[in-house]
Design an enzyme around this catalytic site. Structure first.
Site, mmCIF file in Angstrom:
data_model
loop_
_atom_site.group_PDB
_atom_site.id
_atom_site.type_symbol
_atom_site.label_atom_id
_atom_site.label_comp_id
_atom_site.label_asym_id
_atom_site.label_seq_id
_atom_site.Cartn_x
_atom_site.Cartn_y
_atom_site.Cartn_z
ATOM 1 N N ALA A 1 46.342 -14.042 56.107
ATOM 2 C CA ALA A 1 46.208 -13.066 57.469
ATOM 3 C C ALA A 1 46.168 -13.994 58.308
ATOM 4 C CB ALA A 1 45.319 -11.726 56.552
ATOM 5 N N SER A 2 44.205 -13.297 58.945
ATOM 6 C CA SER A 2 44.011 -14.274 59.996
ATOM 7 C C SER A 2 43.528 -15.451 59.625
ATOM 8 C CB SER A 2 42.745 -13.731 60.138
ATOM 9 O OG SER A 2 42.894 -12.719 60.376
ATOM 10 N N VAL A 3 43.899 -16.267 58.684
ATOM 11 C CA VAL A 3 43.378 -18.045 57.749
ATOM 12 C C VAL A 3 44.778 -18.404 58.756
ATOM 13 C CG1 VAL A 3 42.755 -19.608 56.512
ATOM 14 C CG2 VAL A 3 42.279 -17.163 55.992
#
Length: 372
Positions: free
Chosen positions: A59-61
């Protein structure tokens, strides 16, 4: 109590209490491991245990890796921070509420000051108007999806405020345009390749090592459906499609589209700790780790740089970290921390959304890390 005992206590409680199914937690100091543990299950139903090389949906990593790629291209003269995004994406022509053109720059995309915003209602519009924000499956490419932004007014004038958004997806589109290839090829060339991050990609490098995605439920998390809809305690909604990572037709989401290992990501954090070598200059790295949103706030005591949130006032933020600490996470169940003052890097990858990202688990890890 030792650091190992404190962290073990947090992880053991989460696994035994069934708030987390599986996790890999790594802590390095000055580039050297001081704590590494894989716990729980990559797939509970089959009994497959989590390993250090388990692959998780990030995801947002994904965002800081795409940001680092953009900054590397800035240093090579292929992108400019203050250039309008439309210089690179002629089809991207966002407008303000009054219909006036809005000049969103690369800097605005990196800092989430563009006027865009994550909004689950965008995925409930009529089919021809829906804007995919990187987690749900789609067959749309960058232009077909994000040209739809032109039809909706921005939430505010670029630079006027801060709002977390899918701006990094559009940054990824700009990167692909200027490099003439895929976003993945650019991230591999400029970041993952030089750092030996061989499992961090917009596809799964080894499906046998991919963790099953789980959704918060009571009394225990359950394997995600596809799609899966989740809401946090603040009422924010998150829409997941675990199968998206297997769809080669989906645009490569610079904000949410990668899968990889915790071992890979801590290499990235350690590179930033030592000044960016071999992917960025020290000057650019320090810029990326510092406040880049001026007077605006992400939250009390917290600003935002190019890689994540920057704690500028720990007391106001009610955080145990020193000033200058940079953190962020990914809603599939991940979190990370970079503390330049003490040379500490922490990565926690889990397969449990939302607990592993916005629940008690990542907060408890940080408290254990800094407990006296």
């Amino acid at each position: 109590m030792s650091l190992e005992s404190r962290l073990n206590q947090v992880i053991d409680a989460a696994i035994s209490g069934e708030t987390i199914v599986g996790a890999v937690v790594l802590v390095h100091q000055n580039g050297r491991p001081v704590y590494e543990r894989a716990a729980g299950y990559a797939d509970r139903e089959s009994g497959k245990k989590t390993a250090k090389d388990t692959i998780f949906r990030m995801a947002s990593v994904t965002k800081p890796l795409v940001a680092a790629t953009a900054l590397a291209l800035v240093e090579k003269g292929e992108l400019a921070l203050e250039a309008p995004v439309s210089d690179y994406l002629p089809w991207f022509r966002p407008r303000l509420a009054d219909g006036a053109p809005a000049a969103i720059t690369i800097h605005h995309l990196l800092t989430h000051t563009s006027g865009l915003a994550y909004d689950s209602s965008l995925e409930q519009l009529p089919v021809e108007e829906r804007i995919n924000q990187g987690l749900l499956n789609t067959d749309l490419d960058f232009e077909a999806n994000f040209s739809r932004v032109n039809r909706r007014p921005l939430g505010f004038a670029p630079g006027a405020s801060w709002m977390y958004s899918y701006a990094t997806d559009i940054l990824g589109a700009a990167i692909a345009a200027v490099t003439g290839g895929t976003l993945e090829a650019a991230v591999v060339e400029h970041v993952c390749g030089p750092l030996g991050m061989n499992d961090t990609r917009f596809h799964v490098t080894d499906t046998d090592r991919l963790a099953t995605a789980y959704a918060d439920q009571r009394p225990r998390p359950m394997p995600m459906t596809d799609p899966q809809w989740l809401s946090n305690d603040e009422g924010a909604s998150f829409n997941f499609s675990p199968s998206r990572i297997f769809n080669p037709s989906a645009f490569q989401s610079g904000g949410a589209g990668m899968a990889g290992t915790a071992v890979d990501f801590i290499r990235f954090l350690n590179a930033l700790q030592k000044g960016g070598e071999p992917i960025l200059s020290r000057e650019m790295t320090e810029k990326g780790l510092s406040n880049q949103i001026g007077r605006h706030l992400h939250s009390p005591g917290v600003k935002f740089g190019y890689f994540g949130s920057v704690t500028v006032n720990p007391e106001a933020a009610e955080l145990p970290v020193p000033a200058g600490t940079v953190t962020w996470g990914g809603v599939y169940g991940n979190s990370w921390l970079l503390d330049p003052k003490n040379g500490i890097s922490l990565v926690s990858y889990s397969n449990t959304a939302l607990e592993g990202c916005t629940g008690a688990f990542p907060n408890d890890l940080v408290k254990a890390l800094y407990a006296a």
